[in-house]
Motif scaffolding. Structure first.
Motif, PDB file in Angstrom:
ATOM      1  N   CYS A   1      30.768  43.987  44.995  1.00 58.71           N
ATOM      2  CA  CYS A   1      30.587  44.703  45.735  1.00 58.71           C
ATOM      3  C   CYS A   1      31.867  46.061  44.949  1.00 58.71           C
ATOM      4  CB  CYS A   1      32.180  44.377  46.815  1.00 58.71           C
ATOM      5  SG  CYS A   1      32.601  45.962  48.015  1.00 58.71           S
ATOM      6  N   SER A   2      32.235  46.134  44.394  1.00 55.95           N
ATOM      7  CA  SER A   2      32.938  47.644  43.495  1.00 55.95           C
ATOM      8  C   SER A   2      31.131  47.516  43.094  1.00 55.95           C
ATOM      9  CB  SER A   2      33.896  47.094  42.436  1.00 55.95           C
ATOM     10  OG  SER A   2      34.736  46.431  42.589  1.00 55.95           O
ATOM     11  N   ASP A   9      29.896  49.819  45.381  1.00 54.87           N
ATOM     12  CA  ASP A   9      30.097  50.723  46.307  1.00 54.87           C
ATOM     13  C   ASP A   9      30.182  52.170  44.570  1.00 54.87           C
ATOM     14  OD1 ASP A   9      30.817  49.159  48.221  1.00 54.87           O
ATOM     15  OD2 ASP A   9      32.909  48.986  47.418  1.00 54.87           O
ATOM     16  N   GLY A  10      30.435  51.632  43.821  1.00 58.62           N
ATOM     17  CA  GLY A  10      29.905  52.641  42.874  1.00 58.62           C
ATOM     18  C   GLY A  10      28.633  53.452  42.647  1.00 58.62           C
ATOM     19  N   SER A  33      42.489  46.810  49.026  1.00 59.22           N
ATOM     20  CA  SER A  33      42.071  46.273  47.989  1.00 59.22           C
ATOM     21  C   SER A  33      41.564  44.710  47.621  1.00 59.22           C
ATOM     22  CB  SER A  33      42.161  47.574  46.781  1.00 59.22           C
ATOM     23  OG  SER A  33      42.776  46.971  46.473  1.00 59.22           O
TER      24      SER A  33
END
Length: 78
Positions: A49-50, A53-54, A34
């Motif tokens: 991106c987070s 991804d979630g 990370s």
């Protein structure tokens, strides 16, 4: 204590230690990766991106839940 119980206890202890060591390695790798991703993408793209991804994790969880419940009901009917 009987020999079978002693072997079983040793196997449980060994598996526990292996799982803890695996968890530590995965946690260290996740933290390092990370950090690298944040350095490459920057703050804004890392946030995007987070979020993506979630959403992917959410759909994967829902898919697993639906597959599990469907299999349960099909097995019950069979």
């Amino acid at each position: 204590m009987r020999p079978q119980e002693r072997d079983r206890d040793r196997r449980i202890a060994r598996n526990t230690l292996l799982l803890y060591s695996r968890m530590f390695v995965m946690m260290a790798a996740g933290l390092y990766i990370s950090r690298l991703v944040l350095a490459v993408l920057g703050i804004d793209d890392f946030g995007i991106c987070s979020v993506v991804d979630g959403i992917v994790v959410l759909f994967a969880f829902l898919n697993g839940a639906m597959v599990g419940s469907s299999q349960r009901f099909i097995s019950f009917e069979l």
